[in-house]
Design a protein around this motif. Structure first.
Motif, PDB file in Angstrom:
ATOM      1  N   ALA A 138       0.851  -1.189   0.000  1.00 17.32           N
ATOM      2  CA  ALA A 138       0.000   0.000   0.000  1.00 17.32           C
ATOM      3  C   ALA A 138       0.889   1.242   0.000  1.00 17.32           C
ATOM      4  O   ALA A 138       2.122   1.147  -0.099  1.00 17.32           O
ATOM      5  CB  ALA A 138      -0.931  -0.017   1.208  1.00 17.32           C
ATOM      6  N   LYS A 139       0.286   2.425   0.124  1.00 19.40           N
ATOM      7  CA  LYS A 139       1.065   3.652   0.134  1.00 19.40           C
ATOM      8  C   LYS A 139       2.070   3.621   1.278  1.00 19.40           C
ATOM      9  O   LYS A 139       1.740   3.257   2.407  1.00 19.40           O
ATOM     10  CB  LYS A 139       0.151   4.862   0.286  1.00 19.40           C
ATOM     11  CG  LYS A 139       0.897   6.191   0.238  1.00 19.40           C
ATOM     12  CD  LYS A 139      -0.041   7.375   0.348  1.00 19.40           C
ATOM     13  CE  LYS A 139       0.742   8.678   0.305  1.00 19.40           C
ATOM     14  NZ  LYS A 139      -0.149   9.857   0.409  1.00 19.40           N
ATOM     15  N   GLY A 180      -4.302   1.823  -7.110  1.00 19.09           N
ATOM     16  CA  GLY A 180      -4.318   1.031  -8.343  1.00 19.09           C
ATOM     17  C   GLY A 180      -3.019   0.339  -8.675  1.00 19.09           C
ATOM     18  O   GLY A 180      -2.891  -0.276  -9.734  1.00 19.09           O
ATOM     19  N   GLY A 181      -2.037   0.422  -7.787  1.00 20.45           N
ATOM     20  CA  GLY A 181      -0.769  -0.256  -8.038  1.00 20.45           C
ATOM     21  C   GLY A 181      -0.907  -1.755  -7.864  1.00 20.45           C
ATOM     22  O   GLY A 181      -1.327  -2.224  -6.799  1.00 20.45           O
ATOM     23  N   THR A 228       5.294  -1.985  -8.445  1.00 21.53           N
ATOM     24  CA  THR A 228       6.326  -1.525  -7.513  1.00 21.53           C
ATOM     25  C   THR A 228       7.714  -1.646  -8.125  1.00 21.53           C
ATOM     26  O   THR A 228       8.574  -0.790  -7.902  1.00 21.53           O
ATOM     27  CB  THR A 228       6.269  -2.319  -6.192  1.00 21.53           C
ATOM     28  OG1 THR A 228       6.513  -3.702  -6.455  1.00 21.53           O
ATOM     29  CG2 THR A 228       4.915  -2.162  -5.516  1.00 21.53           C
ATOM     30  N   ILE A 229       7.913  -2.681  -8.901  1.00 18.64           N
ATOM     31  CA  ILE A 229       9.216  -2.908  -9.540  1.00 18.64           C
ATOM     32  C   ILE A 229       9.407  -1.898 -10.677  1.00 18.64           C
ATOM     33  O   ILE A 229      10.489  -1.322 -10.838  1.00 18.64           O
ATOM     34  CB  ILE A 229       9.314  -4.351 -10.050  1.00 18.64           C
ATOM     35  CG1 ILE A 229       9.060  -5.318  -8.894  1.00 18.64           C
ATOM     36  CG2 ILE A 229      10.672  -4.631 -10.695  1.00 18.64           C
ATOM     37  CD1 ILE A 229       8.530  -6.661  -9.304  1.00 18.64           C
ATOM     38  N   GLY A 233      -3.467 -10.425  -1.974  1.00 17.11           N
ATOM     39  CA  GLY A 233      -4.493 -10.425  -3.014  1.00 17.11           C
ATOM     40  C   GLY A 233      -4.640  -9.065  -3.676  1.00 17.11           C
ATOM     41  O   GLY A 233      -4.810  -8.966  -4.893  1.00 17.11           O
ATOM     42  N   ALA A 234      -4.556  -7.992  -2.871  1.00 17.68           N
ATOM     43  CA  ALA A 234      -4.672  -6.643  -3.430  1.00 17.68           C
ATOM     44  C   ALA A 234      -3.564  -6.367  -4.432  1.00 17.68           C
ATOM     45  O   ALA A 234      -3.785  -5.702  -5.455  1.00 17.68           O
ATOM     46  CB  ALA A 234      -4.645  -5.613  -2.303  1.00 17.68           C
ATOM     47  N   TYR A 235      -2.354  -6.865  -4.152  1.00 18.68           N
ATOM     48  CA  TYR A 235      -1.214  -6.635  -5.046  1.00 18.68           C
ATOM     49  C   TYR A 235      -1.390  -7.361  -6.377  1.00 18.68           C
ATOM     50  O   TYR A 235      -0.801  -6.970  -7.380  1.00 18.68           O
ATOM     51  CB  TYR A 235       0.069  -7.085  -4.354  1.00 18.68           C
ATOM     52  CG  TYR A 235       1.348  -6.727  -5.086  1.00 18.68           C
ATOM     53  CD1 TYR A 235       1.593  -5.431  -5.537  1.00 18.68           C
ATOM     54  CD2 TYR A 235       2.330  -7.684  -5.316  1.00 18.68           C
ATOM     55  CE1 TYR A 235       2.762  -5.105  -6.191  1.00 18.68           C
ATOM     56  CE2 TYR A 235       3.513  -7.369  -5.967  1.00 18.68           C
ATOM     57  CZ  TYR A 235       3.724  -6.082  -6.402  1.00 18.68           C
ATOM     58  OH  TYR A 235       4.898  -5.760  -7.060  1.00 18.68           O
TER      59      TYR A 235
END
Length: 315
Positions: free
Chosen positions: A87-88, A119-120, A125-126, A216-218
């Motif tokens: 997350a942020k 929305g990431g 992230t990479i 799951g969010a990722y």
């Protein structure tokens, strides 16, 4: 300016006169203007396409900004990626811990990535990290960066991101643009996940399989399926190859979020590929505690950095 004016023209740095006025009863200190403390630059936008993506920079003591006196030395770049369960991030959370590394002669860049709440999703992230590295290398002169001395360091989801960034160079899937061919001197992993599809095979105070879990969010709020091609693509073990940079891994035996076994999985695979690594077991410690910043822990990290700086005559 008239001949009778009392105004003075500006002096140069080299001929500036010291004021010798004696102030009665004043305390006196011997002045020493040699820079001694790192400087912190915050809220630096590194992606013109997404100005909300920021990084902070800690720079070794090199100059006095008010005068323009500037030391031209270059320093190794230590890229720090803060954990956040994807997350942020609070990217400045560990800046106090990292000050000592800046004082020892490292430029620290704390990189922010787009969180899942914005929305990431994998591999954002990479990709964000690679974009931040592009920015830093393009501004190397400004921030006193030695572009041939690059280290990646992260904690938790940030450690996962650091690992994946290091081992997927040359793979365009992990870049927003053209893939790069960067080489890193070393990777430091503080309690990062390795096989996220296996997190729930060991004790934890969270579940990591449902679509609304942080894992799951990722993955775009999808139920975690061990046989998913995307999950396999996200597993660092499937990207390892010989001759990668050495790894330094820290993990606590009482980690209640990312099980200790996750780092064992990574080490076993690193050993299989003959990738140099050092494993630090932090006995009795939980996830993200100050135990990982103890004087002994900092000494281990500093020795790892020192041992893996490439001598300039070999570059």
């Amino acid at each position: 300016m008239t001949a009778n004016s009392k105004y003075l023209d500006p002096f140069s740095i080299n001929d500036f006169p010291e004021d010798k006025t004696i102030v009665p009863n004043s305390l006196k200190l011997k002045g020493d203007d040699e820079p001694k403390f790192p400087m912190c630059f915050t809220d630096i936008a590194y992606n013109s396409s997404n100005p909300n993506l920021k990084l902070d920079i800690l720079m070794p003591p090199v100059y006095v900004p008010e005068t323009g006196i500037n030391d031209q030395r270059k320093f190794p770049l230590l890229l720090w990626i803060q954990g956040s369960a994807f997350a942020k991030q609070e990217i400045g959370l560990h800046i106090p811990h990292l000050v000592e590394f800046a004082r020892k002669g490292y430029v620290i860049a704390a990189i922010g990535y787009q969180g899942t709440e914005a929305g990431g999703v994998f591999p954002s992230t990479i990709r964000d990290t690679n974009c931040a590295i592009d920015f830093l290398l393009e501004h190397a002169e400004q921030y006193h960066i030695n572009v041939k001395q690059l280290f990646l360091w992260g904690e938790s989801s940030g450690a996962y991101t650091a690992i994946m960034t290091a081992i997927t160079q040359n793979d365009s899937f992990f870049f927003t643009g053209k893939a790069k061919q960067r080489h890193f001197n070393g990777v430091i992993d503080f309690y990062g996940p390795t096989a996220m599809q296996e997190l729930d095979l060991a004790p934890s105070i969270q579940e990591h399989r449902s679509r609304n879990s942080w894992v799951g969010a990722y993955f775009n709020h999808q139920q975690i399926n061990q046989n998913s091609s995307l999950i396999k693509l996200a597993d660092p073990r499937n990207h390892l190859k010989k001759k990668l940079a050495p790894f330094l891994i820290f993990h606590g035996t009482m980690d209640m979020i990312v099980p200790f076994q996750q780092s064992i999985l990574l080490k076993e695979k690193l050993d299989e590929f003959g990738i140099k690594n050092q494993f630090v077991t932090v006995e009795g410690s939980n996830h993200g505690t100050d135990a990982f910043w103890s004087p002994k822990a900092q000494e281990i990290v500093l020795n790892f950095l020192k041992d893996n700086i490439v001598k300039e005559d070999k570059l």
